[in-house]
Design an enzyme around this catalytic site. Sequence first.
Site, short mmCIF file in Angstrom:
data_model
loop_
_atom_site.label_atom_id
_atom_site.label_comp_id
_atom_site.label_asym_id
_atom_site.label_seq_id
_atom_site.Cartn_x
_atom_site.Cartn_y
_atom_site.Cartn_z
CE LYS A 1 54.47 32.31 -24.30
NZ LYS A 1 54.31 31.17 -23.51
NE ARG B 1 51.88 31.29 -30.19
CZ ARG B 1 51.45 31.81 -29.45
NH1 ARG B 1 51.44 32.87 -28.99
NH2 ARG B 1 50.93 30.82 -28.38
NE ARG C 1 46.81 28.81 -19.30
CZ ARG C 1 47.23 28.94 -20.24
NH1 ARG C 1 48.54 29.37 -20.34
NH2 ARG C 1 47.07 28.62 -21.45
NE ARG D 1 43.82 29.98 -23.01
CZ ARG D 1 45.67 30.25 -23.48
NH1 ARG D 1 45.57 30.98 -22.88
NH2 ARG D 1 45.81 29.91 -24.48
NE ARG E 1 48.04 26.59 -26.40
CZ ARG E 1 47.13 26.38 -25.30
NH1 ARG E 1 46.08 25.42 -24.93
NH2 ARG E 1 48.19 27.05 -24.08
P1 ADP Z 1 49.71 30.30 -25.18
O1 ADP Z 1 51.17 30.92 -24.43
O2 ADP Z 1 49.08 29.46 -23.78
O3 ADP Z 1 49.32 29.01 -26.34
P2 ADP Z 1 48.23 32.50 -26.44
O4 ADP Z 1 47.22 32.85 -25.46
O5 ADP Z 1 49.30 33.14 -25.93
O6 ADP Z 1 48.79 30.85 -24.63
O7 ADP Z 1 47.82 31.84 -27.07
C1 ADP Z 1 46.36 31.54 -27.42
C2 ADP Z 1 46.38 30.77 -29.56
O8 ADP Z 1 46.19 32.35 -30.04
C3 ADP Z 1 47.78 30.18 -29.97
O9 ADP Z 1 46.98 29.22 -29.80
C4 ADP Z 1 47.49 30.53 -30.95
O10 ADP Z 1 46.33 30.05 -32.98
C5 ADP Z 1 46.48 32.16 -31.17
N1 ADP Z 1 47.46 33.42 -31.17
C6 ADP Z 1 48.36 33.79 -30.36
N2 ADP Z 1 49.37 34.90 -30.54
C7 ADP Z 1 49.57 34.21 -32.11
C8 ADP Z 1 51.04 34.45 -32.71
N3 ADP Z 1 51.71 35.08 -32.66
N4 ADP Z 1 50.63 34.10 -33.67
C9 ADP Z 1 49.94 32.96 -34.22
N5 ADP Z 1 48.77 32.90 -33.38
C10 ADP Z 1 48.56 32.96 -32.35
#
Ligand code: ADP
Length: 204
Positions: free
Chosen positions: A13, A88, A122, A151, A162
């Site tokens: 993404k 999400r 990554r 990360r 996740r």
């Molecule tokens: P990835 O898609 O690789 O898991 P992101 O960078 O999108 O990583 O998100 C990292 C973390 O940030 C998620 O695992 C969550 O803890 C938090 N997070 C990000 N966006 C949201 C969201 N829309 N709702 C809840 N938690 C979120």
Amino acid sequence: MKIILLGAPGAGKGTQATKICEKYNLPHISTGDILRDNIRRGTPLGQQAKAIIDRGELVPDEVVVAIVKDRLSLDDCKSGWLLDGFPRTIAQAKALDSFEKAEYAINITIPFEKLLYRITGRRMCECGESYHVSTHPSPTCDKCGKTLYIRADDNEESVANRLKAYEQSTAPLVDYYAEAGILKNVDGDSTVDGVFEIISEILD
Ligand code: ADP
Ligand code: ZN
């Protein structure tokens, strides 16, 4: 254009988001990037979210909804935006629907067994660019020159959480946006440029 990007962690993404936003001149709104930036700066939001994110769990809906609502109200979002990592959950999608209407929900799909390989290899830059030890290796960021880092939530236990959060809370959004008539599935199991070509065809 108002675009939502869907896909499991590791689907690509963030990488595609950067390319889409460059080509169509849209603000790239990544809730993950915003939260990580708050953690780095030690803000109250960052302090509240850090432990949750490191464990690989979801930050409460009301917290991320407030972040996104705020961000979408800024001037640069007037004619369009791209959301990466939001919504999400169904609750987040409904909240978004109450103040904005997305025009495209692009769902990047990838075989489950490839996700782990992508995530554990990554390497990230603070500017949001991502790299991979095998498919896109680099010692420093091509865009800004900073040193790359791993990360905190790219470890095995957090990744498992996740993926579970994705299956339980985020995967249902695929049906949600199919019913809304704006879902576009894109096969993400290809090169960065190959996937981007398919997305461009949809958006052009
Ligand atoms: P990835 O898609 O690789 O898991 P992101 O960078 O999108 O990583 O998100 C990292 C973390 O940030 C998620 O695992 C969550 O803890 C938090 N997070 C990000 N966006 C949201 C969201 N829309 N709702 C809840 N938690 C979120
Ligand atoms: Zn960078």
